[in-house]
Scaffold this active site. Structure first.
Site, PDB file in Angstrom:
ATOM      1  N   TYR A   6      48.395  44.433  45.970  1.00 33.23           N
ATOM      2  CA  TYR A   6      48.860  44.175  44.601  1.00 33.23           C
ATOM      3  C   TYR A   6      50.365  43.938  44.500  1.00 33.23           C
ATOM      4  CZ  TYR A   6      44.413  46.492  43.314  1.00 33.23           C
ATOM      5  OH  TYR A   6      43.102  46.864  43.174  1.00 33.23           O
ATOM      6  N   TYR A 134      37.726  47.351  34.862  1.00 29.96           N
ATOM      7  CA  TYR A 134      38.078  47.180  36.282  1.00 29.96           C
ATOM      8  C   TYR A 134      36.952  47.787  37.107  1.00 29.96           C
ATOM      9  CZ  TYR A 134      40.103  47.523  40.855  1.00 29.96           C
ATOM     10  OH  TYR A 134      40.298  47.398  42.199  1.00 29.96           O
ATOM     11  N   ASP A 224      29.881  53.011  36.050  1.00 30.59           N
ATOM     12  CA  ASP A 224      30.795  52.997  37.191  1.00 30.59           C
ATOM     13  C   ASP A 224      31.721  54.203  37.039  1.00 30.59           C
ATOM     14  OD1 ASP A 224      32.801  52.664  39.004  1.00 30.59           O
ATOM     15  OD2 ASP A 224      33.252  50.583  38.494  1.00 30.59           O
ATOM     16  N   LYS A 251      35.855  57.022  45.198  1.00 27.69           N
ATOM     17  CA  LYS A 251      37.157  57.688  45.175  1.00 27.69           C
ATOM     18  C   LYS A 251      37.107  59.181  45.553  1.00 27.69           C
ATOM     19  CE  LYS A 251      39.995  54.460  42.678  1.00 27.69           C
ATOM     20  NZ  LYS A 251      39.343  53.377  41.917  1.00 27.69           N
TER      21      LYS A 251
HETATM   22  C1  LIG Z   1      38.798  52.035  42.272  1.00 26.79           C
HETATM   23  C2  LIG Z   1      37.640  51.586  41.499  1.00 26.79           C
HETATM   24  C3  LIG Z   1      36.653  50.752  42.067  1.00 26.79           C
HETATM   25  C4  LIG Z   1      36.779  50.175  43.442  1.00 26.79           C
HETATM   26  O1  LIG Z   1      36.740  51.138  44.451  1.00 26.79           O
HETATM   27  P1  LIG Z   1      37.306  50.785  45.908  1.00 26.79           P
HETATM   28  O2  LIG Z   1      36.934  51.961  46.732  1.00 26.79           O
HETATM   29  O3  LIG Z   1      38.784  50.600  45.749  1.00 26.79           O
HETATM   30  O4  LIG Z   1      36.643  49.524  46.337  1.00 26.79           O
HETATM   31  C5  LIG Z   1      35.551  50.445  41.303  1.00 26.79           C
HETATM   32  N1  LIG Z   1      35.407  50.904  40.045  1.00 26.79           N
HETATM   33  C6  LIG Z   1      36.333  51.704  39.470  1.00 26.79           C
HETATM   34  C7  LIG Z   1      36.084  52.213  38.097  1.00 26.79           C
HETATM   35  C8  LIG Z   1      37.484  52.054  40.166  1.00 26.79           C
HETATM   36  O5  LIG Z   1      38.420  52.822  39.582  1.00 26.79           O
END
Ligand SMILES: *Cc1c(COP(=O)(O)O)cnc(C)c1O
Length: 402
Positions: A6, A134, A224, A251
């Site tokens: 980024y 996102y 998500d 995460k």
């Molecule tokens: C960080 C994130 C992702 C992507 O995860 P990565 O392990 O970086 O590929 C997907 N969805 C949300 C809500 C995120 O915060």
């Protein structure tokens, strides 16, 4: 050379070099001790060098670090799937592991599309998502994300007519379902708190209405919770309040120790794949899915999360944040948003945040503001005085700059 994320490589400033880390602290090569106010992209919830997590990984590495899940299985992945099935609400029991959140999002979207194809409903090709969403940086994840905030290059491909973005408003949601329900396969959402798109918060009523509409029109609801999962909103999972059909975790899943993610489906989803037809199988298989070290770390991380009553720690972070930011304001601040372990100051312009990272660094805090946002998502083990120090540094920036 390393190509950093980024950032324009040509004029990026040198990143801080970390030589050791313990608890909430990062130790830099030039002798600084910094509080990590963003938990390494929101993942290191127990802090660094946690003795129990270290021991869990060391013990597993002495057996084996990794075996593939194609034709093989092992105890850490079996235990983790069992734990998640028991721990997650309702019949969210079917765990598909992958190596990152973005991939886990891809898997969820593939599940949603194939769920209908397996039932000969081939017209269900559309996905509904939110503005400011996102969901990761792989191509499909980019498409369901908001390209105004992140993925500018997508404009070159033209608009994908099969993806709709709406604001988080109930009325718009209802109208969109009415209009598109025959072609929609899923609604994907970062529930309650949209993180990387700017920490926008919507109501639980919005999610309840989404659940109702998905039931009414047979559309799959995908949460998500890669960022919001494991307590970040003050709830263990938002899925505990409103239950999705597919839940994505990443995460903090491994306590930030090893990249890993999971797409968890309910029985209705799983059953649409489970029959005699080989073409109804889910055709996906990341090389490192179910990595044994990641599973060992995740199991230990969940154990600590439960045993140490992390939800009360997170509520405490929220309480201290509300106290510290009460009556705090400045003209340049558009809004201060606080939810669970996430505290965000939205500024009126992006210019204002420039220089904050170095200012924080010189005051013993690592922070990484972006777009118009100065925020913190600290490790949950943070002590009150450390938390207040982060807040003081944030507040001091506004006083200095004005
Ligand atoms: C960080 C994130 C992702 C992507 O995860 P990565 O392990 O970086 O590929 C997907 N969805 C949300 C809500 C995120 O915060």
């Amino acid at each position: 050379m390393i190509w950093y994320p980024y950032i324009q490589m040509k004029n990026m400033k040198a990143p801080y070099k970390i030589i050791d880390a313990e608890g909430v602290y990062l130790h830099t090569e030039d002798g600084k001790k910094l509080i990590d106010s963003v938990s390494s992209w929101w993942s290191v919830i127990h802090g660094y060098k946690n003795p129990e997590l270290n021991a869990a990984i060391i013990s597993q590495v002495e057996k084996f670090s990794h075996v593939m899940l194609g034709g093989l299985t092992h105890s850490p992945v079996e235990k983790l799937a069992k734990k998640l099935s028991e721990w997650l609400p309702g019949d969210l029991n079917y765990c598909f592991f992958s190596d990152s959140g973005s991939v886990a999002v891809e898997v969820a979207l593939k599940m949603a599309l194939q769920f209908f194809i397996n039932q000969d409903e081939t017209q269900r090709v559309m996905t509904l998502a939110l503005e400011h969403a996102y969901h990761g940086d792989t191509f499909k994840a980019m498409e369901i994300g908001d390209d105004e905030d992140y993925h500018f290059i997508l404009k070159a491909l033209g608009k994908n007519e099969n993806i709709i973005h709406i604001p988080a408003e109930i009325e718009t949601l209802e109208k969109t379902f009415e209009k598109y329900h025959e072609k929609l396969n899923s609604f994907i959402i970062e529930p309650l708190l949209q993180c990387a798109g700017g920490f926008h918060i919507h109501s639980i009523e919005f999610l309840r209405r989404a659940r109702e509409l998905c039931d009414e029109y047979n559309v799959i609801l995908i949460f998500d919770e890669v960022a919001t999962g494991f307590g970040r909103t003050g709830n263990r999972f938002v899925a505990d309040i409103v239950q999705p059909d597919i839940l994505i975790l990443g995460k903090a899943l491994t306590g930030g120790y090893i990249g890993h993610a999971v797409t968890v489906a309910n029985k209705k989803i799983f059953d649409a794949f489970y029959d005699e037809n080989p073409e109804h199988a889910l055709m996906h298989g990341p090389t490192f899915m179910g990595n044994a070290l990641a599973c060992a770390a995740a199991l230990k991380s969940i154990e600590i999360f439960e045993r140490e009553n992390y939800i009360s720690k997170i509520k405490n972070i929220e309480r201290i944040a509300r106290r510290e930011f009460q009556n705090f304001s400045a003209d340049v601040i558009k809004e201060i948003r606080i939810l669970g372990g996430c505290i965000c100051i939205e500024c009126r312009n992006a210019e204002f945040i420039k220089g904050f990272q170095d200012f924080a660094y010189s005051n013993g805090v690592f922070n990484r503001p972006f777009l118009k946002y100065i925020y913190t998502m600290p490790p949950y083990i943070i002590k009150e005085e450390e938390l207040v120090k982060i807040f003081d540094v944030m507040k001091a920036w506004f006083k200095i700059k004005i």
